[in-house]
Design a protein around this motif. Structure first.
Motif, mmCIF file in Angstrom:
data_model
loop_
_atom_site.group_PDB
_atom_site.id
_atom_site.type_symbol
_atom_site.label_atom_id
_atom_site.label_comp_id
_atom_site.label_asym_id
_atom_site.label_seq_id
_atom_site.Cartn_x
_atom_site.Cartn_y
_atom_site.Cartn_z
ATOM 1 N N UNK A 582 47.764 40.511 28.659
ATOM 2 C CA UNK A 582 46.418 39.825 29.291
ATOM 3 C C UNK A 582 46.311 40.130 30.813
ATOM 4 N N UNK A 583 47.615 39.515 31.479
ATOM 5 C CA UNK A 583 47.786 39.272 32.710
ATOM 6 C C UNK A 583 47.752 41.003 33.468
ATOM 7 N N UNK A 584 48.364 41.849 32.639
ATOM 8 C CA UNK A 584 48.367 43.153 33.279
ATOM 9 C C UNK A 584 47.196 43.714 33.478
ATOM 10 N N UNK A 585 46.142 43.567 32.518
ATOM 11 C CA UNK A 585 44.971 43.907 32.417
ATOM 12 C C UNK A 585 44.069 43.622 33.727
ATOM 13 N N UNK A 678 33.039 39.620 24.031
ATOM 14 C CA UNK A 678 33.511 38.235 24.617
ATOM 15 C C UNK A 678 34.483 38.434 25.474
ATOM 16 N N UNK A 679 34.367 38.387 26.999
ATOM 17 C CA UNK A 679 35.180 38.796 27.717
ATOM 18 C C UNK A 679 36.176 37.558 28.166
ATOM 19 N N UNK A 680 37.397 37.824 28.407
ATOM 20 C CA UNK A 680 38.275 36.678 28.469
ATOM 21 C C UNK A 680 38.921 36.790 30.068
ATOM 22 N N UNK A 681 38.572 37.635 30.955
ATOM 23 C CA UNK A 681 39.248 38.148 32.325
ATOM 24 C C UNK A 681 38.810 36.670 33.120
ATOM 25 N N UNK A 685 41.867 34.227 34.657
ATOM 26 C CA UNK A 685 42.025 33.847 36.359
ATOM 27 C C UNK A 685 41.979 32.360 36.471
ATOM 28 N N UNK A 686 40.937 31.764 35.944
ATOM 29 C CA UNK A 686 41.088 30.303 36.179
ATOM 30 C C UNK A 686 42.243 29.583 35.565
ATOM 31 N N UNK A 687 42.699 30.045 34.429
ATOM 32 C CA UNK A 687 43.934 29.541 33.833
ATOM 33 C C UNK A 687 45.242 30.022 34.705
#
Ligand code: ZN
Ligand code: ZN
Ligand code: FE
Length: 785
Positions: A582-585, A678-681, A685-687
């Protein structure tokens, strides 16, 4: 006036056919006593359909009899249909009798699930004047084992594992007396003629045998002495062996864990009484009644703060799986031992629960120090069921002993009989005919030979007792599943030469339809199906899908943005690999500059391997799984980098939530041409910002759960705009998460949606087989297979 008297006196005859759970639950003696009470003549008998009564006498009395029987059937029975037909029979019956069991060609009699010990038997068990004082196999028509000892139907002694025991004269008198509580109680037995317990060492050497009440006393006293010094005992119960030890003895419990190769998946605990559970846990009213209900499941309840059984029972868990004694053996244990006992399935890690004596010594002698065995064979293994209470009602987690093989009814008829092979994880299978789907007990994770064998034996047994010869075989689309391979190898023709249709069912469609079927929903719905893994029709791994679902077909309205799973299945065991993905994306390799604490625990070479898989696209299938999103987020939040059982990171992450408030991360809902995403990007970032600034895991978890519920609600609203449908089903293993379930459910209800959730089968993969069976049946009705 004379007419009335004449009408009153005229003898009429009714034939009553009753189906449901009416065999092995004291139905015939109940009918007998009722009929005799009303002064009616006739006969009652068991047959393969259920119970048939011919009742003869005055019309008014017959009507009262029927009304009374319908409204007050025996405690443990369940009437599904009650058909009355007036028949022209001469006035032949001189009294009321219980007839011989008839065998019909079509065997649709219901096999009763196992029953807990009844109060009358419990009183006799501890009455020193009773001939069954301290006898571990006491039972009657209202109680005792059923499904697990039945070899065939109709339910009669020769067709059970009690066949080898010849009743003594006293037992026979009870068995043959229609007024007796043990009239035709098939497992009826006493110390003179019935099964016996024995205490042995772990090589099978007998130390003590329960030949009479003092023998039984000696066995259980010795057992308790052993438990008291920290020993682990394998105890043969109703559906298999339990491994038991003192739940307050940390050394014993830790020992059991290491011998069983089970790192930290929680153990269930059996408590002596309801009061003793309350010492350790908070109990709500509905939990109390579920704990005491006939199936006696394990119920997941909240631990009291600052009060716990041994740490190793359920490490890092605010909840505890608790149950109460349900068989005479358990009651005898707690008669002599007053402390709670760990009672976990007798198996090694993921193998099926052991249920025969010889297998027990083979497989469990490295775990248990001593064995409490007996010679009443178990025909079918059956693990304890696991439930929780949600919004005042039962919410199944594992549906097995006490519930299996009960059926789910649909509101139409299957044209052809169906076998549904179920999924890979938490497998159950199902067989369907007429308007019913018969659901198996918990088979387990189909990843080894022992489980596969248990699956095959179970299917053969179900086909026999329910007289089903499948003409349709439904299976999961995932080609590597052992259940799918079983379907592939299933004969193309039945014994009578009819061809067998095989049909692959998409995993999340099966989730959706399992929820529709148990709720009797037969119209198109919006299905929110969230889980760990399921084979998608576009070659990606699905698990965060919003479907437009009907019984026979579906389409995908939207899904979570896909992400690579570096290392494939290995990333399920190592949530940190998902976290990196997820972070790499978002950050590429620059994610290392973000300086997140969880990165410190990862070895450099392992990290490099994950980077290179992501960069080269090697062994990195794309997934839209919501379960993997939970894993990745939990790892970033610092919960854990690797897990010992699937979903562990998510389970612990949820439990960090302390307070309730509306703070939430923002996901985005993107409109794409054919479906929404449903996009988690933005959420990631907030997390990352929160974790860097040292926000607590509890706060991060709350924001994630709330944000997820919010975006799922928005996704359903969008789905309604597209389809005009306002009926919603919630299914998939992620809905074991109570915080998410509660919050999303409330959003949807407040938003005017009609929401269906699971109450009869689990939302997790344990419910898949029901969906597969119904989809296959519906497709056939529509002519699409
Ligand atoms: Zn009883
Ligand atoms: Zn006897
Ligand atoms: Fe699933």
């Amino acid at each position: 006036m004379a007419d009335c008297v004449e009408k009153e006196r005229r003898v009429i005859t009714h034939q009553i056919i009753i189906t449901g759970i009416v065999q092995g639950v004291g139905f015939r003696p109940h009918v007998y006593n009722l009929a005799v009470g009303f002064g009616l003549n006739g006969v009652v008998l068991n047959d393969s359909r259920g119970v048939t009564i011919e009742i003869q006498g005055a019309r008014e009395k017959i009507l009262s009899f029927e009304k009374e029987l319908k409204s007050n059937p025996p405690l443990r029975s369940r009437i599904d249909s009650f058909d009355i037909e007036a028949v022209e029979t001469p006035d032949t019956h001189k009294f009321f009798s219980i007839g011989e069991t008839k065998s019909y060609d079509e065997k649709i009699a219901q096999v009763s699930p196992d029953l807990d010990i009844c109060d009358s038997c419990l009183n006799e068990l501890f009455n020193p004047g009773d001939r069954r004082y301290l006898y571990p196999f006491i039972n009657c028509t209202h109680c005792g084992p059923r499904f697990t000892i039945i070899k065939n139907v109709p339910y009669d002694r020769p067709y059970t594992t009690m066949e080898q025991f010849v009743m003594c004269s006293e037992c026979k008198v009870e068995y043959e007396d229609p007024g007796n509580r043990r009239f035709h109680a098939q497992p009826n037995a006493c110390p003179m003629c019935g099964p016996r317990v024995a205490l042995t060492d772990n090589h099978g050497k007998e130390l003590l045998v329960g030949i009479d009440s003092s023998g039984n006393k000696a066995v259980f006293e010795k057992l308790c002495e052993l438990l008291g010094c920290g020993k682990i005992i394998a105890i043969k119960g109703i559906g298999g062996f339990h491994l038991a030890c003192d739940a307050l003895d940390e050394v014993a419990v830790a020992n059991l864990r290491s011998r069983k190769y089970r790192e930290d998946k929680p153990f269930a605990v059996m408590f002596p009484t309801l009061e003793s559970i309350k010492d350790f846990c908070m109990l709500r009213e509905q939990e109390e009644s579920l704990l005491q209900s006939v199936p006696h499941p394990i119920v997941i309840v909240e631990k009291k703060r600052g009060r716990d059984v041994a740490f190793s029972v359920a490490p890092n868990n605010h909840f505890l799986g608790v149950m109460l004694p349900y068989s005479p053996i358990h009651h005898l244990l707690f008669h002599f031992y007053s402390k709670p006992l760990v009672m976990t399935s007798g198996n090694v890690s993921d193998e099926p629960i052991v249920f025969t004596n010889s297998e027990a010594y083979r497989r469990l002698s490295g775990i248990a120090d001593f064995f409490l065995i007996h010679n009443r064979d178990i025909n079918t293994r059956c693990d304890d069921s696991v439930y929780r209470i949600w919004k005042g009602l039962e919410y199944p987690i594992r549906r097995s002993r006490g519930y299996a093989p009960d059926s789910v009814r649909v509101e139409w008829e299957f044209e052809k009989q169906v076998l549904a092979c179920g999924p890979e994880q938490k497998n159950t299978f199902a067989l369907a005919k007429n308007d019913r789907v018969y659901l198996s007990y918990h088979i387990g994770d189909m990843d080894n030979y022992e489980v596969l064998r248990s699956f095959e034996e179970g299917i053969a047994h179900f086909k026999n007792v329910f007289d089903i010869e499948p003409r349709i075989v439904a299976y999961d689309l995932h080609l590597d599943y052992l259940s799918t391979k079983y379907a592939e190898n299933y004969p193309d023709k039945t014994k009578s030469g009819d061809s067998v249709i095989k049909v692959g069912i998409q995993h999340h469609h099966a989730h959706a339809v399992s929820c529709m079927a148990e709720n009797g929903v037969n119209r198109p719905v919006i299905a929110v199906t969230l889980d760990g893994t399921g084979y998608g029709e576009d070659g990606t791994i699905w698990g965060g899908e919003i479907l437009l679902s009907e019984l026979d077909k579906y389409s995908r309205l939207g899904n979570f943005e896909t992400v690579p799973m570096p290392g494939g299945a290995a990333s399920i065991k190592n949530p940190w690999q998902m976290a990196i993905s997820y972070l790499y994306s978002i950050y590429n390799r620059k994610l290392l500059d973000v300086n997140l604490p969880f990165l410190d625990k990862i070895k450099e070479n392992e990290l490099e391997l994950v980077f290179s898989m992501l960069e080269k696209g090697v062994n990195s299938p794309m997934t839209s799984s919501c379960g993997r999103l939970f894993d990745g987020v939990a790892a970033i939040a610092g919960v854990r980098n690797s897990v010992n059982y699937e979903g562990q990171a998510a389970v612990e992450f949820e439990q960090y939530i302390q307070e309730r408030s509306n703070i939430a991360y923002n996901f985005k809902l993107l409109d794409k041409q054919e479906k929404f995403i449903i996009q988690w990007r933005s959420m990631i970032i907030q997390l990352v910002g929160d974790v860097k600034s040292g926000k607590s895991v509890g706060e991060v978890s709350l924001k994630f759960h709330n944000g997820l519920a919010k975006v799922l609600y928005e996704a359903v609203v969008k789905s309604k705009e597209i389809t005009g449908i306002s009926y919603v089903v919630l299914s998939g293993g992620v809905f074991m998460n109570v915080h998410l379930l509660t919050r999303l459910h409330k959003f949807l209800e407040d938003g005017g949606f009609t929401v269906y959730i699971h109450r009869q089968v689990p939302a997790n993969d344990g419910g898949i087989a029901l969906g597969q069976a119904v989809i296959a049946g519906a497709k056939h009705l529509k002519g699409t297979i």
